[in-house]
Motif scaffolding. Structure first.
Motif, short mmCIF file in Angstrom:
data_model
loop_
_atom_site.label_atom_id
_atom_site.label_comp_id
_atom_site.label_asym_id
_atom_site.label_seq_id
_atom_site.Cartn_x
_atom_site.Cartn_y
_atom_site.Cartn_z
N ALA A 220 0.85 -1.19 0.00
CA ALA A 220 0.00 0.00 0.00
C ALA A 220 0.89 1.24 0.00
CB ALA A 220 -0.90 0.00 1.23
N ASN A 221 0.59 2.17 -0.89
CA ASN A 221 1.33 3.43 -0.95
C ASN A 221 0.37 4.59 -0.73
OD1 ASN A 221 4.20 2.87 -1.67
ND2 ASN A 221 3.24 1.84 -3.41
N LEU A 222 0.78 5.55 0.06
CA LEU A 222 0.00 6.76 0.31
C LEU A 222 0.74 7.96 -0.27
CD1 LEU A 222 -2.28 8.41 1.57
CD2 LEU A 222 -1.06 8.29 3.76
N TYR A 223 0.17 8.54 -1.31
CA TYR A 223 0.72 9.74 -1.94
C TYR A 223 0.00 10.93 -1.30
CZ TYR A 223 2.46 6.39 -5.37
OH TYR A 223 3.08 5.33 -5.99
N ARG A 224 0.70 11.68 -0.47
CA ARG A 224 0.07 12.71 0.35
C ARG A 224 -0.29 13.97 -0.44
NH1 ARG A 224 5.18 12.45 4.15
NH2 ARG A 224 6.00 12.24 2.00
N HIS A 225 0.46 14.23 -1.51
CA HIS A 225 0.28 15.44 -2.33
C HIS A 225 0.98 15.22 -3.65
CE1 HIS A 225 4.32 15.93 -0.81
NE2 HIS A 225 3.86 16.08 0.44
N GLY A 226 0.98 16.23 -4.51
CA GLY A 226 1.52 16.08 -5.85
C GLY A 226 3.01 15.84 -5.92
N GLN A 227 3.74 16.18 -4.86
CA GLN A 227 5.19 15.97 -4.86
C GLN A 227 5.58 14.56 -4.42
OE1 GLN A 227 7.55 18.27 -6.20
NE2 GLN A 227 5.51 18.80 -6.96
N ASP A 228 4.63 13.81 -3.88
CA ASP A 228 4.88 12.39 -3.63
C ASP A 228 4.78 11.65 -4.95
OD1 ASP A 228 5.39 12.61 -0.97
OD2 ASP A 228 3.56 11.63 -0.28
N ARG B 142 -4.30 10.29 -10.25
CA ARG B 142 -2.89 10.55 -10.60
C ARG B 142 -2.56 9.88 -11.92
NH1 ARG B 142 0.62 12.24 -6.36
NH2 ARG B 142 2.21 12.29 -8.00
N ARG B 143 -1.65 10.49 -12.65
CA ARG B 143 -1.22 9.94 -13.94
C ARG B 143 -0.23 8.80 -13.73
NH1 ARG B 143 -0.44 13.53 -19.12
NH2 ARG B 143 -2.69 13.36 -18.78
N PHE B 144 -0.42 7.73 -14.48
CA PHE B 144 0.43 6.54 -14.43
C PHE B 144 0.95 6.32 -15.85
CE2 PHE B 144 0.91 1.97 -15.11
CZ PHE B 144 1.58 1.53 -13.98
N ALA B 145 2.26 6.14 -16.00
CA ALA B 145 2.85 5.95 -17.32
C ALA B 145 3.62 4.65 -17.39
CB ALA B 145 3.77 7.11 -17.66
N LEU B 146 3.55 4.00 -18.54
CA LEU B 146 4.32 2.80 -18.86
C LEU B 146 5.24 3.12 -20.02
CD1 LEU B 146 1.24 0.54 -18.65
CD2 LEU B 146 3.36 -0.25 -17.60
N ARG B 147 6.47 2.60 -19.98
CA ARG B 147 7.45 2.86 -21.03
C ARG B 147 8.18 1.57 -21.37
NH1 ARG B 147 11.98 6.98 -19.25
NH2 ARG B 147 12.56 5.20 -17.93
N HIS B 148 8.14 1.19 -22.65
CA HIS B 148 8.84 -0.02 -23.10
C HIS B 148 10.35 0.24 -23.04
CE1 HIS B 148 10.14 -3.39 -25.64
NE2 HIS B 148 8.94 -3.91 -25.45
N ILE B 149 11.08 -0.69 -22.46
CA ILE B 149 12.51 -0.49 -22.23
C ILE B 149 13.28 -0.35 -23.53
CG2 ILE B 149 14.61 -1.58 -21.31
CD1 ILE B 149 12.82 -2.87 -19.18
N GLN B 150 12.90 -1.10 -24.56
CA GLN B 150 13.65 -1.09 -25.81
C GLN B 150 13.10 -0.08 -26.82
OE1 GLN B 150 13.37 -5.23 -26.89
NE2 GLN B 150 14.90 -5.88 -25.39
N THR C 22 3.51 16.07 -9.73
CA THR C 22 2.68 17.05 -10.42
C THR C 22 2.67 18.34 -9.61
OG1 THR C 22 0.45 17.58 -11.22
CG2 THR C 22 0.60 16.11 -9.31
N ARG C 23 2.67 19.47 -10.31
CA ARG C 23 2.60 20.78 -9.64
C ARG C 23 1.17 21.18 -9.35
NH1 ARG C 23 7.10 24.44 -12.94
NH2 ARG C 23 8.91 23.15 -12.40
#
Length: 201
Positions: free
Chosen positions: A109-117, A144-152, A184-185
């Protein structure tokens, strides 16, 4: 660099991507269930902040976390001893298991308290997760935005992880793709993320 693909909110179905599989369900929980889960988990989980190793140096994680379940877990030089399942986690675990068709014996479990977490680019590919780990990521609270990036290939996908949404990563996703929750700002309320997983002996 390839342009990121923004994934629309549509009928839940498995998405076959290059070298991986994703299941995206934006309305996995009802609003009532998501609100109840968020309130209970905010109060009942034993949140803490610990240092991890980055480039050989200890730094404090930019978020709070809690580890529950039946198995210990290690990542980034951090050892997490499991706490017994909290009552609020069990029905959520069962729902995720049914949809993912996969048993889970632990949750981070992760708690992101604000945009800088945030969560930096990484893979959930520790040996104790097995060859093709299935990770069920349930979001509660602020979007919150979640991004995936292919390594190759550097191909990218982005998801707006909203209150009550579920994203399941399966197949070879953890071998070929990295993922992140960027800072995020924008003004941002807290968000809880539950990543259910199966730890093998």
């Amino acid at each position: 660099m390839p342009t990121p693909v923004s994934v629309p909110e549509s009928t839940p179905s498995w998405l076959t991507i290059n070298d991986g599989q994703l299941l995206w369900i934006p309305d996995f929980l009802s609003m009532e269930q998501a609100n109840d889960a968020y309130q209970r988990l905010s109060l009942e989980l034993h949140w803490q902040q610990q240092a991890i190793m980055m480039f050989g140096k200890p730094i404090m994680q930019p978020r709070l976390h809690a580890w529950y379940g039946e198995k210990a877990y290690r990542y980034s030089g951090l050892s997490l001893a499991p706490q017994p399942w909290a009552a609020a986690l069990l029905p959520l675990k069962a729902q995720c298991e049914r949809v993912a068709n996969q048993p889970f014996n632990s949750v981070l479990a992760n708690l992101y308290r604000h945009g800088q977490d945030s969560m930096g680019w990484h893979q959930d590919n520790e040996p104790e997760l097995g060859h093709q780990p299935v990770i069920a990521s349930l979001s509660l609270g602020a979007t919150r935005r979640f991004a995936l990036r292919h390594i190759q290939s550097k191909e990218k996908f982005t998801f707006e992880l909203s209150h009550g949404s579920l994203l399941v990563m399966a197949g070879d996703t953890q071998h070929y793709w990295q993922h992140t929750i960027p800072k995020t700002r924008q003004s941002c309320q807290p968000r809880i993320n539950l990543t259910f997983r199966q730890i093998i002996d």
